[in-house]
Scaffold this active site. Structure first.
Site, PDB file in Angstrom:
ATOM      1  N   LYS A  53      38.602  20.946  71.286  1.00 20.85           N
ATOM      2  CA  LYS A  53      38.344  21.891  72.378  1.00 20.85           C
ATOM      3  C   LYS A  53      37.588  23.113  71.856  1.00 20.85           C
ATOM      4  CE  LYS A  53      42.321  20.663  75.256  1.00 20.85           C
ATOM      5  NZ  LYS A  53      43.628  21.115  75.798  1.00 20.85           N
ATOM      6  N   ALA A  69      43.864  25.457  72.455  1.00 23.50           N
ATOM      7  CA  ALA A  69      45.222  24.976  72.207  1.00 23.50           C
ATOM      8  C   ALA A  69      45.475  23.692  72.986  1.00 23.50           C
ATOM      9  CB  ALA A  69      46.238  26.044  72.622  1.00 23.50           C
ATOM     10  N   ASP A  70      46.471  22.958  72.519  1.00 20.45           N
ATOM     11  CA  ASP A  70      46.916  21.783  73.249  1.00 20.45           C
ATOM     12  C   ASP A  70      48.407  21.591  72.976  1.00 20.45           C
ATOM     13  OD1 ASP A  70      45.500  19.486  74.865  1.00 20.45           O
ATOM     14  OD2 ASP A  70      47.175  18.594  73.776  1.00 20.45           O
ATOM     15  N   THR A  71      49.103  21.086  73.974  1.00 17.21           N
ATOM     16  CA  THR A  71      50.540  20.871  73.865  1.00 17.21           C
ATOM     17  C   THR A  71      50.835  19.386  74.060  1.00 17.21           C
ATOM     18  OG1 THR A  71      50.952  23.071  74.781  1.00 17.21           O
ATOM     19  CG2 THR A  71      52.794  21.522  74.787  1.00 17.21           C
TER      20      THR A  71
END
Length: 192
Positions: A53, A69-71
């Site tokens: 990203k 960010a990524d979760t």
């Protein structure tokens, strides 16, 4: 004064950053394929997606800091993405019922000079056992939509949580302690 681009469409990440006085100059959601690779661990998936990203956005914003960010919610080695419908959301929540799971928060910051820092924050969450009435009540709201693992810890699903070990803000969508440290470590300064 530094300019910050948030490479995320998540309103939760914007709210979390505002809690610590950081307001991105622009929000530019990255358009990437989030499909897990074969045999990719949930932890590695979270890191890869955050890095992809950031890289997808950085070239259009020279001289700026880019935060992505990524979760990923993981039950064992299985990554639970965003449920596509209530049936899948019910399956995810049933899988998490009465169990410990991990929330992997991938964070990537690219500085104006091209320096990239990334890491994964892991939080352990234990849900109480969920009955059919718990699931029906939760799924009657649309809160599960667009959420990793089909739940939002800061909302109605807070009643499911027996315990949490690690960063609460990571489960919401962004570990504030880590983000603040990463940004400051790379020289980010925002005007007050």
């Amino acid at each position: 004064m530094s300019k910050l681009i948030l490479a995320s469409a998540s309103p939760r990440r914007l709210e979390l950053l505002a809690q610590i006085g950081i307001v991105p100059d622009q929000v530019v959601p990255a358009d990437i394929d989030e499909t897990p690779h074969a045999d990719e661990s949930p932890r590695r998936l979270a890191l890869r997606l955050a890095e992809e990203k950031a890289r997808a956005v950085v070239n259009d914003y020279a001289g700026c800091f880019v935060l992505a960010a990524d979760t990923v919610v993981a039950c064992g080695r299985r990554a639970l993405g965003k449920a596509s419908d209530t049936s899948e959301a019910r399956k995810f929540l049933s899988l998490l019922s009465g169990r410990r799971h991990r929330v992997h928060g991938g964070i990537c910051v690219i500085a104006p000079d091209g320096t990239m820092r990334s890491r994964v924050i892991e939080t352990q969450v234990i849900f109480r056992r969920l009955g059919d009435d718990d699931l029906a009540r939760y799924l009657s709201h649309d809160e599960w939509q667009g959420k990793a693992g089909a739940y939002a810890i800061q909302g109605y699903a807070s009643v499911f949580v027996k315990s949490i070990t690690g960063s609460y803000s990571n489960v919401v969508g962004l570990s504030l302690c880590e983000v603040d440290g990463m940004l400051r470590g790379l020289g980010f300064k925002q005007g007050m």
